[in-house]
Design an enzyme around this catalytic site. Structure first.
Site, PDB file in Angstrom:
ATOM      1  N   CYS A 150       0.805  -1.226   0.000  1.00 49.03           N
ATOM      2  CA  CYS A 150       0.000   0.000   0.000  1.00 49.03           C
ATOM      3  C   CYS A 150       0.837   1.275   0.000  1.00 49.03           C
ATOM      4  O   CYS A 150       0.337   2.333  -0.407  1.00 49.03           O
ATOM      5  CB  CYS A 150      -0.963  -0.008   1.178  1.00 49.03           C
ATOM      6  SG  CYS A 150      -0.203  -0.453   2.758  1.00 49.03           S
ATOM      7  N   LYS A 206       9.612  -4.518   1.597  1.00 51.45           N
ATOM      8  CA  LYS A 206       8.700  -4.502   0.442  1.00 51.45           C
ATOM      9  C   LYS A 206       8.810  -3.187  -0.320  1.00 51.45           C
ATOM     10  O   LYS A 206       8.804  -3.170  -1.566  1.00 51.45           O
ATOM     11  CB  LYS A 206       7.263  -4.747   0.910  1.00 51.45           C
ATOM     12  CG  LYS A 206       7.008  -6.168   1.380  1.00 51.45           C
ATOM     13  CD  LYS A 206       5.584  -6.371   1.850  1.00 51.45           C
ATOM     14  CE  LYS A 206       5.352  -5.878   3.252  1.00 51.45           C
ATOM     15  NZ  LYS A 206       4.029  -6.252   3.790  1.00 51.45           N
ATOM     16  N   ARG A 236       4.319   4.365  11.766  1.00 51.94           N
ATOM     17  CA  ARG A 236       2.867   4.360  11.961  1.00 51.94           C
ATOM     18  C   ARG A 236       2.470   5.624  12.704  1.00 51.94           C
ATOM     19  O   ARG A 236       3.060   5.965  13.733  1.00 51.94           O
ATOM     20  CB  ARG A 236       2.439   3.138  12.769  1.00 51.94           C
ATOM     21  CG  ARG A 236       0.919   2.950  12.852  1.00 51.94           C
ATOM     22  CD  ARG A 236       0.357   2.412  11.565  1.00 51.94           C
ATOM     23  NE  ARG A 236       0.739   1.023  11.317  1.00 51.94           N
ATOM     24  CZ  ARG A 236       0.544   0.393  10.169  1.00 51.94           C
ATOM     25  NH1 ARG A 236      -0.038   1.035   9.149  1.00 51.94           N
ATOM     26  NH2 ARG A 236       0.928  -0.863  10.011  1.00 51.94           N
ATOM     27  N   HIS A 243      -1.886   6.914   3.524  1.00 53.85           N
ATOM     28  CA  HIS A 243      -0.447   6.807   3.782  1.00 53.85           C
ATOM     29  C   HIS A 243       0.262   7.984   3.116  1.00 53.85           C
ATOM     30  O   HIS A 243       0.112   8.221   1.912  1.00 53.85           O
ATOM     31  CB  HIS A 243       0.106   5.507   3.204  1.00 53.85           C
ATOM     32  CG  HIS A 243      -0.264   4.273   3.973  1.00 53.85           C
ATOM     33  ND1 HIS A 243      -0.920   4.303   5.192  1.00 53.85           N
ATOM     34  CD2 HIS A 243      -0.039   2.955   3.693  1.00 53.85           C
ATOM     35  CE1 HIS A 243      -1.088   3.053   5.623  1.00 53.85           C
ATOM     36  NE2 HIS A 243      -0.576   2.231   4.728  1.00 53.85           N
TER      37      HIS A 243
END
Length: 350
Positions: A150, A206, A236, A243
């Site tokens: 994401c 990732k 976070r 995001h």
């Protein structure tokens, strides 16, 4: 166009619920089957799901009986969307593909498989040709397509015009990731309220690897990955959706901030003329106000499918810096997978 019958694997989870919400009234796809864990199987969806979406549970799915995630129980679907947890996705998705049921997955498990497309339709639609290399079924009827992490979606969407126009030498990215990205129940309130957590397990690797496949070139052997270093820090933050990324880019051919702005504004989406229902008319929105983009104000732009970019400026380290942001559970998850399915319909794979 005839409607396609779609199943959803992992239907009771946060991503599965987002699939259900986004597919309501979809002009091409109808939900006909829902799959979840053994403890949910046999219950109605209303009984099995702890519904967390901000709209009522649709009546069209509330009474459906939840099935085990086994291909033999999904003989009434044309394909399935997978919102499965990575701990179980490998075997289940392989089972469906081997049974001749195409899988359009949000899970990470097959993203690095050299025969599986890792797909952002506006970035690398030609990569769907990899499907022809898959061997799940002898006749090619079963296959898997994945969408990226994401964070990688807004990162690569914003990098693509720069990669094409100037080339890229290096990228440094720090992500400020919304709590909805952690699923449900997600991050404990005492950990995140009034706080920032400077590490998300498994995330940075990732972000540092997936862009290379997405920006790679398709050839007869497969994908020749792009090659430039990416340094990622994943944090976070106490934001519900959206995001945000702080990105700094080293360019192969030097360019000014105005050159970069022009490249992003003039970039032509390769799927613009396909009429895909979920495709935003403008995949990238450039914000000139230095206070923008902001998750609360812009995450839902273009139905949550747009990447917002702002604060494009020249830097003392590397060349160009900017802020990018996208809705993580829509553009970065379920909505991105639905757009993948729409592209696969148009290209004749569904």
């Amino acid at each position: 166009m005839s409607k396609f019958n779609a199943g959803i694997l992992g239907a009771t989870g946060a991503v599965g619920q987002k699939f259900i919400r986004l597919l309501q009234n979809h002009p091409w796809f109808t939900i006909t089957a829902l799959g979840a864990s053994e403890r949910s199987a046999g219950k109605t969806y209303r009984e099995a799901a702890n519904w967390i979406e901000a709209v009522p549970m649709p009546d069209t799915v509330a009474g459906l009986s939840v099935r085990n995630c086994v291909s033999g129980e999904f003989d009434d679907v044309d394909f399935v969307f997978s919102g499965l947890d990575s701990s179980v996705a490998t075997d289940i998705e392989k089972d469906f593909a081997s049974a001749g049921i195409p899988v359009i997955s949000n899970a990470k498990n097959y993203r690095t498989d050299p025969t599986v497309p890792l797909l952002i339709p506006e970035v690398n639609p030609d990569h769907i040709e990899l499907i022809k290399k898959q061997k799940f079924t002898a006749d090619g009827s079963g296959w898997i397509v994945t969408n990226p992490n994401c964070v990688v979606v807004p990162l690569v969407t914003s990098l693509k015009p720069l990669y094409d126009a100037f080339g890229i030498d290096a990228v440094v990215v720090t992500s400020m990731q919304a709590i909805s990205g952690a699923g449900y129940p997600g991050v404990a309130s005492l950990d995140i309220l009034g706080n920032v957590v400077p590490y998300i397990g498994g995330e940075e690797s990732k972000v540092e690897s997936e862009p290379h496949k997405l920006l790679g070139k398709l050839n007869e052997e497969g994908i020749l990955n792009a090659s430039f270093p990416i340094q990622s820090t994943a944090t976070r933050v106490p934001v519900e959706n959206g995001h945000m990324l702080a990105v700094t880019v080293g360019l192969k051919n030097k360019a000014s901030a105005s050159d970069v702005i022009d490249a992003m504004k003039n970039w032509q989406s390769p799927i613009a003329d396909l009429g895909l229902p979920s495709a935003p008319p403008f995949p990238i929105k450039i914000h000139e106000d230095e206070r923008y983009p902001q998750p609360r104000l812009h995450a839902d732009s273009e139905n949550g499918m747009q990447t917002a970019v702002g604060r494009i400026r020249e830097t003392r380290v590397l060349d160009i810096s900017y802020i990018a942001m996208a809705h993580n559970t829509v553009r970065g998850a379920a909505g991105g997978a639905i757009l993948n399915a729409e592209l696969l319909v148009k290209k004749g794979y569904l």
